[in-house]
Design an enzyme around this catalytic site. Structure first.
Site, PDB file in Angstrom:
ATOM      1  CG  ASP A   1      -0.154  12.616  22.615  1.00  0.00           C
ATOM      2  OD1 ASP A   1       0.062  13.491  23.488  1.00  0.00           O
ATOM      3  OD2 ASP A   1       0.078  11.402  22.796  1.00  0.00           O
TER       4      ASP A   1
ATOM      5  CG  ASN B   1      -4.263   5.626   3.375  1.00  0.00           C
ATOM      6  OD1 ASN B   1      -5.176   5.222   2.660  1.00  0.00           O
ATOM      7  ND2 ASN B   1      -3.258   4.853   3.738  1.00  0.00           N
ATOM      8  CD  GLU B   2      -3.185   8.215   7.296  1.00  0.00           C
ATOM      9  OE1 GLU B   2      -2.035   8.271   6.802  1.00  0.00           O
ATOM     10  OE2 GLU B   2      -3.854   7.162   7.327  1.00  0.00           O
TER      11      GLU B   2
ATOM     12  CB  ALA C   1      -3.140  10.650  23.689  1.00  0.00           C
TER      13      ALA C   1
ATOM     14  NE  ARG D   1      -6.228  23.268  26.980  1.00  0.00           N
ATOM     15  CZ  ARG D   1      -7.379  23.948  26.910  1.00  0.00           C
ATOM     16  NH1 ARG D   1      -8.516  23.289  26.710  1.00  0.00           N
ATOM     17  NH2 ARG D   1      -7.395  25.252  27.052  1.00  0.00           N
TER      18      ARG D   1
ATOM     19  CG  ASP E   1      -2.099  -0.964   1.050  1.00  0.00           C
ATOM     20  OD1 ASP E   1      -2.325  -1.417  -0.093  1.00  0.00           O
ATOM     21  OD2 ASP E   1      -2.769  -1.260   2.044  1.00  0.00           O
ATOM     22  N   GLY E   2       2.034   1.201   0.629  1.00  0.00           N
ATOM     23  CA  GLY E   2       2.931   2.357   0.603  1.00  0.00           C
ATOM     24  C   GLY E   2       3.393   2.686  -0.799  1.00  0.00           C
TER      25      GLY E   2
END
Length: 265
Positions: free
Chosen positions: A150, A122-123, A185, A148, A45-46
């Site tokens: 990561d 993808n993103e 997170a 707030r 996929d990369g």
């Protein structure tokens, strides 16, 4: 028909690339790296992500097909033992075009200057250079929350099975033209609060992130990481462009999900 081939670069992928190129040229197809009608990705996929970004300026003219030479590829539906079958299909068979939605990322800067536009298959993720990311999140021009944590990840439906899934996001069928926002997170306590759940936005909604106390960020676009300074806002929405895949046989989305995450085979 004109074609190009991209390879992961390992010996197995390179050998398959050269074999396919020779076979297709035997069928009097033209090898053209600049203006291909079809791009064959050999690797994983990369490798297909790399091919997508290489030809992102001609998405309305170029279709992609993938051959995976390692673990099962989510975008690649052919295996090395099927090379001859794929070559004959490309050379002799009219193929079906399947279109998937893409993510548009628009970065604007505090002191003017030309905005930066990206397309992601993808993103895209946003993280601060140091410490906690603090962003005001706006949806359709209205303030939604102050995040707030990561970082934040915005994904396409086809990319919902990638990093988004690892963050606890939903898997979305690519026929739904949408984007998804997932948290990394987040800080939630008696003082700070976020919604704490992934958000799925339809194509007529726009998502905007506005910095609160820092203006330099690491932004990823699929496999690419870029540092942007003096950022005023980062806007996400479903792009007007689409990625086109050449299908020579059925490749059902939910079967790919099953085979990638559930099947023991």
């Amino acid at each position: 028909m004109k074609f190009a081939i991209t390879s992961k670069g390992n010996p197995t992928s390179n050998a398959l690339m050269h074999k396919m190129r020779a076979y297709l040229q035997d069928f009097e197809m033209v090898y053209d790296e600049d203006q291909p009608d079809i791009v064959i990705s050999v690797g994983g996929d990369g490798t297909l992500l790399y091919a997508f970004h290489r030809y992102s300026s001609r998405l309305d003219k170029t279709a992609f097909v993938g051959v995976h030479t390692g673990h099962l590829g989510f975008y690649a539906d052919w295996v090395p033992s099927e090379i001859e079958k794929l070559v004959i299909a490309i050379a002799k068979t009219p193929y079906q075009i399947i279109e998937y939605p893409l993510l548009e990322v628009m970065i604007r800067y505090r002191h003017g200057g030309k905005e930066t536009r990206y397309l992601a298959l993808n993103e895209s993720t946003v993280k601060s250079l140091v410490g906690t990311l603090v962003m005001d999140v706006e949806i359709r021009g209205d303030h939604f929350e102050r995040f707030r944590g990561d970082g934040l990840c915005v994904s396409t439906p086809s990319g919902s099975t990638a990093y988004n899934k690892a963050l606890g996001g939903a898997i979305i069928h690519p026929s739904l033209h949408s984007i998804q926002l997932a948290e990394m997170a987040s800080i939630n306590n008696r003082v700070f609060r976020t919604v704490g759940s992934p958000l799925i936005l339809p194509e007529h909604h726009t998502l905007v992130l506005k910095p609160v106390n820092a203006f330099d960020f690491h932004v990823t676009i699929d496999h690419l990481t870029v540092m942007h300074r003096d950022v005023k806002s980062i806007q996400f929405k479903v792009a007007k462009e689409k990625v086109r895949f050449a299908r020579f046989r059925p490749f059902p989305f939910w079967k790919r999900v099953h085979d990638s995450f559930i099947s023991d085979d």
